[in-house]
Design a protein around this motif. Structure first.
Motif, PDB file in Angstrom:
ATOM      1  N   UNK A 222     -55.787  32.776  39.088  1.00  0.00           N
ATOM      2  CA  UNK A 222     -54.751  32.957  38.068  1.00  0.00           C
ATOM      3  C   UNK A 222     -55.267  33.886  36.987  1.00  0.00           C
ATOM      4  N   UNK A 223     -54.392  34.615  36.346  1.00  0.00           N
ATOM      5  CA  UNK A 223     -54.865  35.454  35.239  1.00  0.00           C
ATOM      6  C   UNK A 223     -55.209  34.556  34.055  1.00  0.00           C
ATOM      7  N   UNK A 224     -56.105  35.040  33.221  1.00  0.00           N
ATOM      8  CA  UNK A 224     -56.459  34.267  32.032  1.00  0.00           C
ATOM      9  C   UNK A 224     -55.215  34.060  31.160  1.00  0.00           C
ATOM     10  N   UNK A 225     -54.355  35.066  31.150  1.00  0.00           N
ATOM     11  CA  UNK A 225     -53.109  34.948  30.389  1.00  0.00           C
ATOM     12  C   UNK A 225     -52.321  33.720  30.823  1.00  0.00           C
ATOM     13  N   UNK A 226     -52.148  33.568  32.127  1.00  0.00           N
ATOM     14  CA  UNK A 226     -51.386  32.431  32.648  1.00  0.00           C
ATOM     15  C   UNK A 226     -52.110  31.112  32.371  1.00  0.00           C
ATOM     16  N   UNK A 227     -53.430  31.130  32.514  1.00  0.00           N
ATOM     17  CA  UNK A 227     -54.204  29.897  32.305  1.00  0.00           C
ATOM     18  C   UNK A 227     -54.130  29.409  30.860  1.00  0.00           C
ATOM     19  N   UNK A 228     -54.354  30.341  29.965  1.00  0.00           N
ATOM     20  CA  UNK A 228     -54.433  29.949  28.561  1.00  0.00           C
ATOM     21  C   UNK A 228     -53.062  29.737  27.917  1.00  0.00           C
ATOM     22  N   UNK A 229     -52.013  29.871  28.717  1.00  0.00           N
ATOM     23  CA  UNK A 229     -50.687  29.496  28.218  1.00  0.00           C
ATOM     24  C   UNK A 229     -50.355  28.051  28.584  1.00  0.00           C
ATOM     25  N   UNK A 231     -49.968  24.216  28.749  1.00  0.00           N
ATOM     26  CA  UNK A 231     -49.891  23.291  27.621  1.00  0.00           C
ATOM     27  C   UNK A 231     -51.171  22.465  27.463  1.00  0.00           C
ATOM     28  N   UNK A 232     -51.654  21.930  28.565  1.00  0.00           N
ATOM     29  CA  UNK A 232     -52.827  21.052  28.458  1.00  0.00           C
ATOM     30  C   UNK A 232     -54.053  21.800  27.948  1.00  0.00           C
ATOM     31  N   UNK A 233     -54.161  23.083  28.313  1.00  0.00           N
ATOM     32  CA  UNK A 233     -55.314  23.855  27.853  1.00  0.00           C
ATOM     33  C   UNK A 233     -55.154  24.211  26.378  1.00  0.00           C
ATOM     34  N   UNK A 236     -56.083  21.196  24.337  1.00  0.00           N
ATOM     35  CA  UNK A 236     -57.526  20.933  24.214  1.00  0.00           C
ATOM     36  C   UNK A 236     -58.157  21.869  23.195  1.00  0.00           C
ATOM     37  N   UNK A 237     -57.877  23.156  23.341  1.00  0.00           N
ATOM     38  CA  UNK A 237     -58.550  24.085  22.418  1.00  0.00           C
ATOM     39  C   UNK A 237     -57.991  23.986  21.008  1.00  0.00           C
ATOM     40  N   UNK A 238     -56.735  23.638  20.910  1.00  0.00           N
ATOM     41  CA  UNK A 238     -56.156  23.455  19.572  1.00  0.00           C
ATOM     42  C   UNK A 238     -56.876  22.315  18.847  1.00  0.00           C
ATOM     43  N   UNK A 239     -57.060  21.199  19.551  1.00  0.00           N
ATOM     44  CA  UNK A 239     -57.732  20.055  18.928  1.00  0.00           C
ATOM     45  C   UNK A 239     -59.150  20.401  18.502  1.00  0.00           C
ATOM     46  N   UNK A 240     -59.847  21.165  19.353  1.00  0.00           N
ATOM     47  CA  UNK A 240     -61.189  21.620  18.981  1.00  0.00           C
ATOM     48  C   UNK A 240     -61.157  22.526  17.767  1.00  0.00           C
ATOM     49  N   UNK A 241     -60.148  23.353  17.746  1.00  0.00           N
ATOM     50  CA  UNK A 241     -60.004  24.331  16.660  1.00  0.00           C
ATOM     51  C   UNK A 241     -59.890  23.610  15.318  1.00  0.00           C
ATOM     52  N   UNK A 242     -59.059  22.582  15.325  1.00  0.00           N
ATOM     53  CA  UNK A 242     -58.886  21.792  14.106  1.00  0.00           C
ATOM     54  C   UNK A 242     -60.203  21.110  13.737  1.00  0.00           C
ATOM     55  N   UNK A 243     -60.850  20.561  14.759  1.00  0.00           N
ATOM     56  CA  UNK A 243     -62.095  19.819  14.537  1.00  0.00           C
ATOM     57  C   UNK A 243     -63.190  20.714  13.952  1.00  0.00           C
ATOM     58  N   UNK A 244     -63.282  21.939  14.486  1.00  0.00           N
ATOM     59  CA  UNK A 244     -64.383  22.818  14.085  1.00  0.00           C
ATOM     60  C   UNK A 244     -64.047  23.711  12.904  1.00  0.00           C
ATOM     61  N   UNK A 274     -57.641  21.700  37.090  1.00  0.00           N
ATOM     62  CA  UNK A 274     -57.103  21.368  35.778  1.00  0.00           C
ATOM     63  C   UNK A 274     -55.848  20.522  35.983  1.00  0.00           C
ATOM     64  N   UNK A 275     -55.739  19.486  35.210  1.00  0.00           N
ATOM     65  CA  UNK A 275     -54.571  18.615  35.377  1.00  0.00           C
ATOM     66  C   UNK A 275     -53.292  19.388  35.101  1.00  0.00           C
ATOM     67  N   UNK A 276     -52.300  19.079  35.869  1.00  0.00           N
ATOM     68  CA  UNK A 276     -51.032  19.765  35.674  1.00  0.00           C
ATOM     69  C   UNK A 276     -50.366  19.293  34.387  1.00  0.00           C
ATOM     70  N   UNK A 277     -49.510  20.155  33.882  1.00  0.00           N
ATOM     71  CA  UNK A 277     -48.769  19.792  32.685  1.00  0.00           C
ATOM     72  C   UNK A 277     -48.072  18.456  32.873  1.00  0.00           C
TER      73      UNK A 277
END
Ligand code: SAH
Length: 342
Positions: A222-229, A231-233, A236-244, A274-277
């Motif tokens: 998959x393209x990184x574009x598709x992966x990083x869109x 929801x579950x990903x 995860x990174x959003x929560x880390x972003x807030x944390x850090x 990766x778990x599905x949405x």
């Protein structure tokens, strides 16, 4: 011949245990070839993992100063102790009974071994996180595992394992070994590889590094574009972003880095999906306004990630074709924008 093969396991007085990966290498030609290709120096201290009945051990002892062999099965240890008792090289062997994965490894400068295949991955990472650094490890392993260790971007077998091992070492395929050279023969074909640890390692957080690779190789085509869109990903990174967001992440000390490599990269390997949405909304007592705020934030955050990928030409890239340098750059890029993986 057939008869020989069958009785050969019995000739040691006990049966071989599949669960311990017990397949004894019997062909003297192959054994000698491994010895010749290992580049053993008379001053070497050699680590052997899983000596079994000692077919390889006896040859290693002739060429080196010392062999430290770690063997799990007490029956093998007893057999090898008896066998070595008759040899002039007895004083050169240190035989340790135990699980190699649960030991702190002793000093060695070369590793030569026909290892138990089911724990190949943890063994490789245990070796690569060992210090002081050793010259090389010559390992007899399952062919497919060998092919994944040496796989390059674009190859079908290229995976998280390839990237991690090649980040830490130079790996070469040395020779193929057919299953009939073993007693009992394993179901799979084998290969000998030479792994040479690199002296200079990138100063990164290996937890983060491996988490990023897990995401990228979760769907490696998959393209990184598709992966990083997904929801579950994003979540995860959003929560880390807030944390850090309000903290600084310190670079690791060298010692921590190696513990980190051993613990992180320990686990096998690349089929982590990766778990599905999951579209179910979480039940919660938060009020609607708060939920909507977070949703907005997350939508903005997603755009932020996609922008980073687009600006840096990663949006259409796929893990299956990315080099180690690409992955290092990608991690650096995310980190510089406050995005972390853990
Ligand atoms: N080197 C020998 C035997 C290889 S079979 C030869 O080439 O003939 C693999 C060996 O690893 C077996 O003797 C098995 O008992 C041992 N082994 C399995 N799991 C182990 C572990 N966790 N730690 C150390 N040795 C282990």
């Amino acid at each position: 011949m057939e008869k020989n093969k069958k009785s050969a396991g019995g000739a040691v007085g006990f049966g071989m245990q599949k669960s311990k990966g017990q397949h004894l290498l019997k062909n003297p030609m192959i054994l000698n070839e491994i010895i010749n290709k290992s580049g053993i120096q008379p001053t070497d201290t050699i680590l052997e993992i899983g000596p079994g009945t000692g077919n390889l051990t006896m040859l290693l002892l002739e060429k080196s100063q010392k062999v430290i062999a770690i063997e799990l099965d007490p029956r093998m240890v007893a057999h090898l102790t008896k066998r070595i008792g008759l040899s002039e090289h007895q004083h050169k062997l240190q035989l340790i009974q135990g699980d190699v994965l649960k030991q702190k490894l002793p000093f060695f400068n070369l590793c030569v071994a026909n290892i138990p295949y089911q724990i190949s991955s943890p063994i490789v990472f245990k070796l690569l996180s060992h210090r002081p650094i050793f010259r090389a490890a010559i390992l007899l392993i399952q062919r497919e595992f060998a092919m994944r260790l040496i796989a390059k971007p674009g190859s079908e077998l290229y995976c998280r394992l390839s990237v991690n091992v090649q980040l830490l070492s130079k790996v070469e395929h040395i020779m193929k070994v057919g299953k009939n050279n073993f007693v009992p023969p394993p179901k799979v074909e084998s290969s000998v590889v030479r792994i040479e640890p690199l002296h200079q390692l990138p100063n990164i957080n290996y937890n983060e590094w491996d988490s990023l690779l897990r995401i990228c190789f979760g769907r490696k085509n998959k393209t990184l574009g598709a992966l990083f869109k997904q929801k579950n990903i994003v979540d995860i990174i959003y929560n880390n972003y807030i944390k850090f967001k309000n903290s600084t992440i310190k670079p690791m000390s060298e010692e921590n880095t190696f513990n980190n490599i051993e613990n992180t990269l320990f686990k096998d390997d690349n089929n982590i999906e990766i778990e599905q949405d999951d579209n179910k909304e979480e039940e919660n007592e938060e009020n609607e306004e708060e939920i909507n705020n977070t949703k907005d934030e997350k939508a903005k955050f997603k755009t932020f990630i996609i922008d980073i990928l687009t600006k840096n030409n990663y949006i259409n890239q796929r893990a299956s074709k990315m080099t180690i340098t690409n992955f290092l750059e990608l991690l650096n890029l995310f980190n510089n924008n406050g995005i972390h993986f853990n």
